[in-house]
Design a protein around this motif. Structure first.
Motif, short mmCIF file in Angstrom:
data_model
loop_
_atom_site.label_atom_id
_atom_site.label_comp_id
_atom_site.label_asym_id
_atom_site.label_seq_id
_atom_site.Cartn_x
_atom_site.Cartn_y
_atom_site.Cartn_z
N GLY A 161 0.82 -1.20 0.00
CA GLY A 161 0.00 0.00 0.00
C GLY A 161 0.86 1.25 0.00
N THR A 162 0.24 2.36 0.30
CA THR A 162 0.88 3.67 0.20
C THR A 162 0.68 4.44 1.50
OG1 THR A 162 -1.16 4.59 -0.76
CG2 THR A 162 0.51 3.77 -2.29
N SER A 163 1.35 5.57 1.62
CA SER A 163 1.15 6.46 2.76
C SER A 163 1.31 7.90 2.32
CB SER A 163 2.15 6.15 3.88
OG SER A 163 1.93 7.00 5.00
N GLU A 164 0.26 8.67 2.53
CA GLU A 164 0.23 10.09 2.15
C GLU A 164 0.40 10.29 0.65
OE1 GLU A 164 -0.73 12.55 3.90
OE2 GLU A 164 -0.83 11.55 5.84
N LEU A 172 -12.73 9.63 -1.35
CA LEU A 172 -14.07 9.03 -1.48
C LEU A 172 -14.23 8.14 -2.70
CD1 LEU A 172 -16.63 11.76 -0.30
CD2 LEU A 172 -16.08 9.57 0.79
N PRO A 173 -13.77 8.57 -3.88
CA PRO A 173 -13.91 7.68 -5.06
C PRO A 173 -13.14 6.37 -4.91
CG PRO A 173 -13.44 9.94 -5.74
CD PRO A 173 -13.20 9.87 -4.26
N LEU A 174 -12.03 6.39 -4.16
CA LEU A 174 -11.20 5.20 -4.03
C LEU A 174 -11.87 4.13 -3.18
CD1 LEU A 174 -7.68 6.83 -3.47
CD2 LEU A 174 -8.85 6.29 -5.61
N LEU A 218 -10.41 0.72 -1.28
CA LEU A 218 -9.22 1.11 -0.53
C LEU A 218 -9.44 0.99 0.98
CD1 LEU A 218 -6.36 2.52 -0.92
CD2 LEU A 218 -7.54 4.64 -0.29
N GLY A 219 -8.47 0.37 1.66
CA GLY A 219 -8.47 0.33 3.12
C GLY A 219 -7.56 1.42 3.67
N LYS A 265 -15.37 5.56 14.12
CA LYS A 265 -16.76 5.65 13.68
C LYS A 265 -16.87 5.81 12.17
CE LYS A 265 -21.18 6.02 14.87
NZ LYS A 265 -21.91 4.97 15.62
N ASN A 266 -15.82 6.35 11.54
CA ASN A 266 -15.82 6.52 10.09
C ASN A 266 -15.74 5.15 9.43
OD1 ASN A 266 -15.11 6.99 7.38
ND2 ASN A 266 -14.06 8.88 7.88
N PRO A 267 -16.73 4.76 8.64
CA PRO A 267 -16.73 3.42 8.03
C PRO A 267 -15.58 3.20 7.05
CG PRO A 267 -18.45 4.80 7.07
CD PRO A 267 -17.91 5.55 8.24
N ASN A 268 -14.92 4.27 6.62
CA ASN A 268 -13.80 4.13 5.69
C ASN A 268 -12.45 4.05 6.39
OD1 ASN A 268 -15.40 4.25 3.29
ND2 ASN A 268 -15.63 6.45 3.61
#
Length: 263
Positions: free
Chosen positions: A88-91, A132-134, A140-141, A212-215
């Motif tokens: 994965g990635t960061s920032e 949001l689109p990802l 995306l996790g 609480k954010n589902p993403n």
């Protein structure tokens, strides 16, 4: 950490281990996301951890000096060699993540599946708006860092910068100037009654709000004492208490919801 895993005899199947690659030494071959540095960083990490593979491997920052395709190919090679399971990635920007995903799909390779962004009550735009689109298009996790805004959301800076805190250290002037501001301290003070009404600490409220954010897939917590770890984990019990009315009270204090105010 490798010694701890070995001494405690943890079953490899029972733990998820991650590492990151970007910074290293001073030379041009020992930093960034080139194939050479990715290979060496992964193997060095495994040597230190005394493990045969990593569950997660993050590109710790974007590298403008390395083509994204080279990074994608290097990560896919590590997966086929059995050295990592997911990458994965960061920032990274949403554009670059989508570019990496598209390259991987086009070449029949493994795309990135997680991102490690900064996210907290005071830093919201990327996780809540840009990505949001990802979430919708590639699943995306997210493994979010700084959920307590470098300790600001615990209330420890409400009466100034205490000696020994991160903001008091040399080299952290940026933290004092950009984060520990009168406006942010006022917001934290206004959040305190909400935490009290919920029967939790400010830190637990801040962590629960992120969860609480589902993403948000995972919240990275930091601690300087074992007792802090125990207290932080109690945030899980607070999440279900964050009903619509309470979230609205919090939003009224923050005033920074993406699309409404500034980040």
């Amino acid at each position: 950490m490798g010694n701890v895993i070995k001494q405690l005899g943890w079953r490899r199947e029972s733990i998820v281990v991650s590492s990151k690659v970007f910074w290293g030494g001073d030379g041009p071959n020992d930093k960034g996301l080139s194939k050479k540095h990715i290979y060496e960083a992964c193997r060095n990490s495994l040597r230190r951890l005394q493990l045969s593979y990593l569950d997660l491997f993050f590109c710790h920052r974007p590298d403008p000096n390395t083509p994204i395709e080279e990074t994608v190919r290097a990560m896919d090679d590590l997966i086929h060699q059995g050295l990592i399971l997911y990458w994965g990635t960061s920032e990274w920007s949403a554009t670059d993540i989508m570019r990496a995903h598209g390259i991987a799909r086009e070449l029949g390779m493994t795309p990135p599946s997680m991102e490690q962004p900064q996210y907290n009550m005071l830093h919201r735009d990327r996780v809540e708006s840009e990505y949001l689109p990802l979430y919708r298009e590639i699943g995306l996790g997210t493994t979010i860092w700084s959920p307590l805004a470098s300790g600001l959301l615990t209330g420890k800076y409400s009466k100034g910068v205490p000696p020994g805190s991160r903001a008091s250290l040399e080299g952290y002037q940026w933290l004092r100037e950009n984060l520990v501001t009168p406006e942010n301290i006022q917001k934290v003070n206004r959040l305190e009654p909400i935490a009290k009404d919920m029967g939790c600490s400010l830190a637990q409220l801040g962590l629960a709000w992120c969860l609480k954010n589902p993403n948000v897939s995972t919240v990275l917590t930091g601690a300087s004492r074992p007792e802090q770890v125990v207290e932080n984990m109690k945030a899980v019990e607070v999440v279900d208490k964050l009903d619509t009315a309470t979230l609205e009270r919090i939003e009224e204090v923050l005033g920074n919801k993406p699309g409404i105010g500034e980040e």
